[in-house]
Design an enzyme around this catalytic site. Sequence first.
Site, PDB file in Angstrom:
ATOM      1  CE  LYS B 133      -3.970   1.577   2.818  1.00  0.00           C
ATOM      2  NZ  LYS B 133      -4.687   1.267   4.094  1.00  0.00           N
ATOM      3  CG  LEU B 182      -4.716   6.887   3.984  1.00  0.00           C
ATOM      4  CD1 LEU B 182      -3.635   7.308   4.965  1.00  0.00           C
ATOM      5  CD2 LEU B 182      -4.270   5.666   3.188  1.00  0.00           C
ATOM      6  CB  SER B 208      -8.003   2.685   3.331  1.00  0.00           C
ATOM      7  OG  SER B 208      -7.116   2.110   4.263  1.00  0.00           O
ATOM      8  CB  ILE B 229      -7.387   2.443  11.820  1.00  0.00           C
ATOM      9  CG1 ILE B 229      -7.358   3.008  13.241  1.00  0.00           C
ATOM     10  CG2 ILE B 229      -8.221   3.347  10.906  1.00  0.00           C
ATOM     11  CD1 ILE B 229      -6.587   4.294  13.393  1.00  0.00           C
ATOM     12  N   GLY B 230     -10.068   0.333  10.886  1.00  0.00           N
ATOM     13  CA  GLY B 230     -11.526   0.191  10.955  1.00  0.00           C
ATOM     14  C   GLY B 230     -12.017  -0.907  10.018  1.00  0.00           C
ATOM     15  N   GLY B 231     -11.081  -1.596   9.385  1.00  0.00           N
ATOM     16  CA  GLY B 231     -11.452  -2.658   8.447  1.00  0.00           C
ATOM     17  C   GLY B 231     -10.623  -2.627   7.175  1.00  0.00           C
ATOM     18  CB  SER B 232      -8.078  -0.219   6.060  1.00  0.00           C
ATOM     19  OG  SER B 232      -8.915   0.917   6.085  1.00  0.00           O
TER      20      SER B 232
END
Lengths: 540, 540
Positions: B133, B182, B208, B229-232
């Site tokens: 990434k 992001l 992301s 940080i939330g599902g990325s």
Amino acid sequence: MSAYWQVQARKAQDILQQSIPKQWLIPTDKLPSADELHVEDFPHKSGLLTERELNITETSATSLVKDMGEGKLSAEEVVVAFLKRAVIGHQLLNFATEFMAEKAIARAKELDRHYKETGKLIGPLHGVPISVKEHIGIKGLTLHGGYAAWVDDIAADDAILLQYLGKAGAVFHVRTNQPQSLMHLCCSNNLTGTTLNPYNRKLSPGGSSGGEGASMAFKCAPLGIGTDIGGSIRAPAAFCGAYGFLPTARRNPCIGIKAPSLGNESILGAIGPLASQSIEDLNLFQRAVIDQEPWDIDISLAPVPWRRVKPTKEMTIGIMWDDGCVRPHPPVTRALKHAQEKLQTAGIKVVDWEPYKHAHGWEIVSSLYFPDAAASQRAILAQAGEPILPLTEWALQYGPKTPLTVRENWELNLQREVYRSEYHALMKSRGVDFVLCPSYVGVAPVLGEPHYWNYTAIWNILDQPAAVFPSGLTVDPALDAVPEYQPRSAVDEREWKNYAPERYAGAPIGLQLAGKHFKDEETLAAAELVSNIVLGKENA
Amino acid sequence: MSAYWQVQARKAQDILQQSIPKQWLIPTDKLPSADELHVEDFPHKSGLLTERELNITETSATSLVKDMGEGKLSAEEVVVAFLKRAVIGHQLLNFATEFMAEKAIARAKELDRHYKETGKLIGPLHGVPISVKEHIGIKGLTLHGGYAAWVDDIAADDAILLQYLGKAGAVFHVRTNQPQSLMHLCCSNNLTGTTLNPYNRKLSPGGSSGGEGASMAFKCAPLGIGTDIGGSIRAPAAFCGAYGFLPTARRNPCIGIKAPSLGNESILGAIGPLASQSIEDLNLFQRAVIDQEPWDIDISLAPVPWRRVKPTKEMTIGIMWDDGCVRPHPPVTRALKHAQEKLQTAGIKVVDWEPYKHAHGWEIVSSLYFPDAAASQRAILAQAGEPILPLTEWALQYGPKTPLTVRENWELNLQREVYRSEYHALMKSRGVDFVLCPSYVGVAPVLGEPHYWNYTAIWNILDQPAAVFPSGLTVDPALDAVPEYQPRSAVDEREWKNYAPERYAGAPIGLQLAGKHFKDEETLAAAELVSNIVLGKENA
């Protein structure tokens, strides 16, 4: 008519007074007069304790457990001996906030029954009396942290650490004093007053775990529990001729502590042990807790088992003579030289440690103590209308003048991370395993005078474990005269001007050994070897 | 005349275009037309890759390393095969931000020389191509994180994680796309545009780490690196029929990542692997990194070795059918039922998992993403004057309307700690080792539509490791009709209304398995067993 804070203070005083086991109180006329400054030897001189009680209270936790395991001692007689000594100590030093004699004796009897029935100890701390700083919660008891506004706060549960220690067999017999705001390296509040140093009652026992310092110095317990975010375990240990350990943060469980800025994770305090007899006892404490895997309850902890590490002479110790900001007083320098000689004689590699940006470290840590400009602390003080003590004002002004924004706070977090990484890398590149350094600019300061924190706080910002132990030396006006010195700064001058050997007569000189981040086991192992060498208990 | 952000975008596009290895570009007339939605099978159908190249690119990293160790494959032919496939993939999906073909091939040749000279592999990832990434720094290359304002930012060093992977033998051959800010579960920005899902080019590859999702789906690399940080990491893996792993925070080193709110420690992102072939490869990645003890450089990490944990059927899996807030779409529920049956048949204990306060968890985590009211992000967007994409606006409004004070932030930290402890205690008291649950409310969403994060974000706030893997099922209008359902809330209704099986035709259905805090090894071991059972690769 009393002000609200005075009403609260009276409650705290009543709790203390009512808790003192009256059968062991010494009539005032049998106590040293207030102008007798050195009282550390009073238990021996007074004849108030039996020979056996003196022996018990001057035995390490490790040995006490061994003796109980061999049936030579009962838990009950152990806790009674320490309670008797603690009551005398309190009369001389005002170190307790509350005695828990009945409960402690009942628990000791249970342990004795267990031993009698099974022939086994209940755990690695079987029957070990431990004194506990007041802001560490004990179910049903106060949890005020030295604040008048909080005197009515009662703990709903025992702090997690105490639960683990209890399971390991510890007996909690006395709770100990702390300063207003918990942020002095001294020990005075508006509730139960000022705690004194038994080596010289004009001197401070240190803080914020000052009651613990006095408890250790007077041998009111073989082990104590303090908390440390800037030196609050180590300064009392050093000022009181005792042992203390700041573990890396997130190793010992902190749940159940009361403090104004919980949730501030930018600079983490740690809870850890003090010991009156040895580094070995600090290790026993840590092992007993971490072997129970506290991370399964307090999930903020790193799940790192307590490794068994043996002391070894295969190490390099860097001696930091001066932090580059404030010159240590002559007794401290003398103790470092003494240690250097002893270590070299013992065949340990010793080099000089050049400090790395300690002023920068202090800028970060001091801002992170109070990112809200100490609004939290001031609100609690205002709530009870209690007078703000000078050392509280002193500490609260460390923070920014106006609250940081969260973004400013993030930037300090990043600076902190960079500083930690750089320091760690430097220790590796210089090949230094441990830094031997002062615990404080001097020995125990005159009451009200400890202003410079950075010989201890630096290891908090770096999150490196550090152990304190006595050098075996005490201040000696014949050896510790004031040399010619041109201070580097106003702060350096302020601290230097405090020094005159007569002011500190009889004070023990402590030393501090810091290890690398998370090398707690290695740090204690090294400190055990170093302290034994320095104290002449072990030769090359 | 171009606006500043357009100038910046052009730079990013030029970097990308110039980096594409021209020898492997496919003439446009040999590519599927834009209205061909399913292109995942193009490498097979097109005849553009040799049989050997197809085999190589559909082999797991674990097997590739084994084959290279036996001299059956050279690192050079491996990376060339993946590069060829990646160039085609990029033409179809726009997933890359920059190719690093020359450097990758040169590195592969070095590895081959090493193998030839020593007969040994250089490390556990010898010759494994890994896509990366873009916001993970590579020395000398851009580090813009999808922001126009940052296009000129050049990394001074490789990210620490890449250094460790490189030492283990990994070869980095392509950098991948990410959304503006992001913070989308989608993958579109103003620089290099929108990345597509090869299973259906009207659908999102997720975000992301959306470029990574596409890279895995198209088999442009056996392993990829994302951040979460939330599902990325997990959303792209799930949307793309791939594997992904969110480790517990503070296990993999994050130093060298660029993001707007570094220093915000209230909610920590993690860096971790995606894999195109197997959970086993995720484990290989983790082992290769953590065996090198990254905590000795990145001292923010917990010093916890990567334990060898074998999969075992002696476990209890709780299935969470619904998070109590938003009902999963029918294909997801079908895949969970499918998994339940397979697991039960295999003799694994499966129970229902009642979700615990997931809405509360979301309130905490969504506030902690942007405690400064997203001022940091808005400032960077404004700096280049770039248009704010709808999903950026969507994410940025999660935060508070005005910046939190540090004190308010502390209170959220405390709520987070309590929530984590409660969830952990609940898993223990219910005897559940792992929670099998949706990865998202549905399968890959239509481009621009992913709005509900909490099937993945919940494990970020809880800081519990979670692995995503394909169920082996795809959306089937015949099986996944819209049942009668009365939504519980506006959010539930919004998500439900999106669903019609035709919109998602051909999309793979991913599943997620979450383990306990710091039980990363157990989580991957369990996910390996569960995914093999669910995919029919392993029987009872």
